[in-house]
Design a protein around this motif. Structure first.
Motif, short mmCIF file in Angstrom:
data_model
loop_
_atom_site.label_atom_id
_atom_site.label_comp_id
_atom_site.label_asym_id
_atom_site.label_seq_id
_atom_site.Cartn_x
_atom_site.Cartn_y
_atom_site.Cartn_z
N TYR A 39 -58.96 -48.94 -89.35
CA TYR A 39 -59.76 -49.83 -88.48
C TYR A 39 -60.23 -49.13 -87.23
CZ TYR A 39 -58.13 -53.70 -91.35
OH TYR A 39 -57.88 -54.54 -92.41
N ALA A 66 -49.77 -54.31 -81.45
CA ALA A 66 -50.33 -52.96 -81.43
C ALA A 66 -49.88 -52.16 -82.64
CB ALA A 66 -49.90 -52.25 -80.14
N TYR A 118 -63.20 -50.02 -83.06
CA TYR A 118 -62.95 -49.94 -81.63
C TYR A 118 -63.83 -48.88 -80.94
CZ TYR A 118 -58.98 -52.70 -82.99
OH TYR A 118 -58.19 -53.69 -83.52
N GLY A 158 -57.43 -49.96 -78.62
CA GLY A 158 -57.37 -50.02 -80.08
C GLY A 158 -57.74 -48.72 -80.76
N VAL A 199 -53.85 -53.63 -75.33
CA VAL A 199 -53.87 -53.30 -76.76
C VAL A 199 -55.31 -53.35 -77.29
CG1 VAL A 199 -53.19 -54.11 -79.05
CG2 VAL A 199 -51.50 -53.96 -77.21
N ASN A 200 -56.04 -54.40 -76.91
CA ASN A 200 -57.44 -54.50 -77.36
C ASN A 200 -58.29 -53.37 -76.78
OD1 ASN A 200 -56.93 -56.82 -78.84
ND2 ASN A 200 -57.38 -58.19 -77.11
N ILE A 205 -52.01 -52.33 -85.97
CA ILE A 205 -53.32 -51.70 -86.12
C ILE A 205 -53.21 -50.52 -87.07
CG2 ILE A 205 -55.13 -50.42 -84.89
CD1 ILE A 205 -54.54 -52.12 -82.45
#
Length: 414
Positions: free
Chosen positions: A409, A402, A413, A299, A295-296, A405
């Motif tokens: 934003y 997830a 990322y 992003g 997920v990170n 988000i």
């Protein structure tokens, strides 16, 4: 093109080579850990099933599945056996008499349960004749007071065929204590070994000798013991037979004499299964760490998807699909390897013994000389279902993160 977007993108994420190789490594270890956990559970539970089946065959092949005994000594056992055989669940009915006593030999003593049997009939309900290692069951002759002892008892007293041993049984009397010991010299005519505790607690004599020791008529017996098609129906079948015979007869079965042993084995299997399930749970929840990292890493992709109209539910679906694929593949690999391992565990152990030159199971120490395995479809379905369910549950939290988000934003990322 017509697939749901969550399945389409989730499958692409699973197949795609990631820039972050560490995430790929964690994903692979999660899959391998899950496979090993499922493999271990299937093999261990199959081995425990094998041990339970082996013990059932040995112990319940020696003791009565059920028995019908008279309140008073039975003068003629054949009509009683014929009445029992009318029940369709009964395979055989033979006479028996049981006594509890004490063996004495050169200052050593041991409690024992003596069964008076008819050697010609005993093979119908017992496996003892197939496990005689010295002498033979047919050597039990009326009036000769021969005895067939278990291998553990014979080894403890260092007895061989032809030796003599003293049996002490309690007898009601008019003495102040109400009970006086009665001693009988027995001739060892055979030794059996079934590989169970019964090798040290059981002995066989002729039923006519048992009647004489009980001060009965030579043809009198305690009752008949039954062999059933399904031993788990023993309580109901024996009770139904006894009820049909009247108040002069009562019934008992193996669940009273040996039930605690099999209850303990069943509890042991349950507890070991729960402990092994923890291994599967740890491997399944490693998926959480994997998906959080994914997920990170994704992003920016998530933000773009949200910008072009993907809903939070669809975003959750993407990562739930990805985590579920890891769980399904790991569980399937573990299930296949577990089935193959359970079916070939005896051969594997034999190969290890040949390579190392060491015997893992020796008949001198253990009751068995090989590793039994009994693969049951119900266990495989339960284990694989548990792995899939835990894997699915492990995807919920990362997928929810997830879905949180927002499109605004996206720049974070890049």
């Amino acid at each position: 093109m017509f697939r749901p977007i969550s399945i389409f993108i989730g499958a692409r994420y699973t197949r795609a080579k990631r820039r972050n190789h560490f995430i790929s490594f964690i994903s692979m270890t999660s899959m391998i850990g899950l496979a090993l956990g499922v493999l271990a559970m299937i093999v261990v539970l199959s081995v425990m099933n094998g041990f339970q089946k082996e013990m059932s065959n040995r112990v319940l092949g020696m003791v009565p599945h059920a028995f019908i005994q008279g309140v008073k000594p039975v003068d003629d056992w054949k009509p009683l056996a014929a009445a029992a055989m009318k029940n369709p669940e009964v395979l055989a009915a033979v006479p028996f008499t049981e006594m509890d006593g004490m063996l004495s030999y050169k200052g050593l003593m041991q409690p024992i349960q003596i069964s008076g049997v008819d050697p010609a009939q005993e093979g119908k309900v017992s496996i003892v004749a197939d496990h005689i290692v010295q002498g033979k069951l047919a050597d039990l002759k009326p009036g000769e007071f021969g005895v067939v002892l278990g291998e553990i008892t014979a080894r403890r007293f260092r007895l061989n065929v032809g030796d003599k041993i003293t049996l002490i049984v309690p007898e009601l009397s008019s003495a102040p204590g109400g009970i006086t010991p009665r001693m009988q010299r027995l001739n060892v005519v055979g030794v059996f070994k079934v590989g169970a505790e019964l090798d040290g607690t059981m002995g066989l004599i002729h039923m006519a000798d048992a009647a004489e020791m009980q001060r009965w008529q030579p043809n009198q017996v305690q009752g008949v013991r039954l062999k059933l098609k399904d031993l788990y129906t023993a309580p109901a079948v024996s009770k139904a037979i006894a009820d049909g015979l009247g108040d002069q007869y009562k019934a008992d079965d193996w669940t009273h004499t040996q039930g605690s042993l099999f209850s303990a084995m069943k509890m042991e299997k349950t507890m070991i299964g729960l402990l092994l399930l923890m291994i599967v749970a740890v491997a399944a929840f490693n998926i959480i760490a994997t998906l959080i990292m994914v997920v990170n890493d994704k992003g920016a992709d998530i933000a773009i998807l949200r910008t072009i109209g993907a809903t939070p539910r669809q975003i959750m679906g993407i990562f739930m699909v990805q985590g579920t694929v890891i769980g399904v593949v790991g569980t399937l690999i573990g299930g296949v390897l577990g089935i193959l391992g359970a079916l070939n565990v005896s051969a594997i152990v034999g190969w290890v013994e040949r390579v190392t030159g060491q015997h893992i199971f020796t008949s001198d120490v253990y009751f068995i000389s090989n590793l039994p395995s009994d693969l049951q479809a119900g266990d495989v379905v339960m284990i694989c279902s548990a792995g899939l369910i835990l894997s699915f549950l492990a995807t919920i939290y990362p997928a929810w993160r997830a879905a949180q988000i927002e499109p605004a934003y996206a720049l974070r990322y890049e």
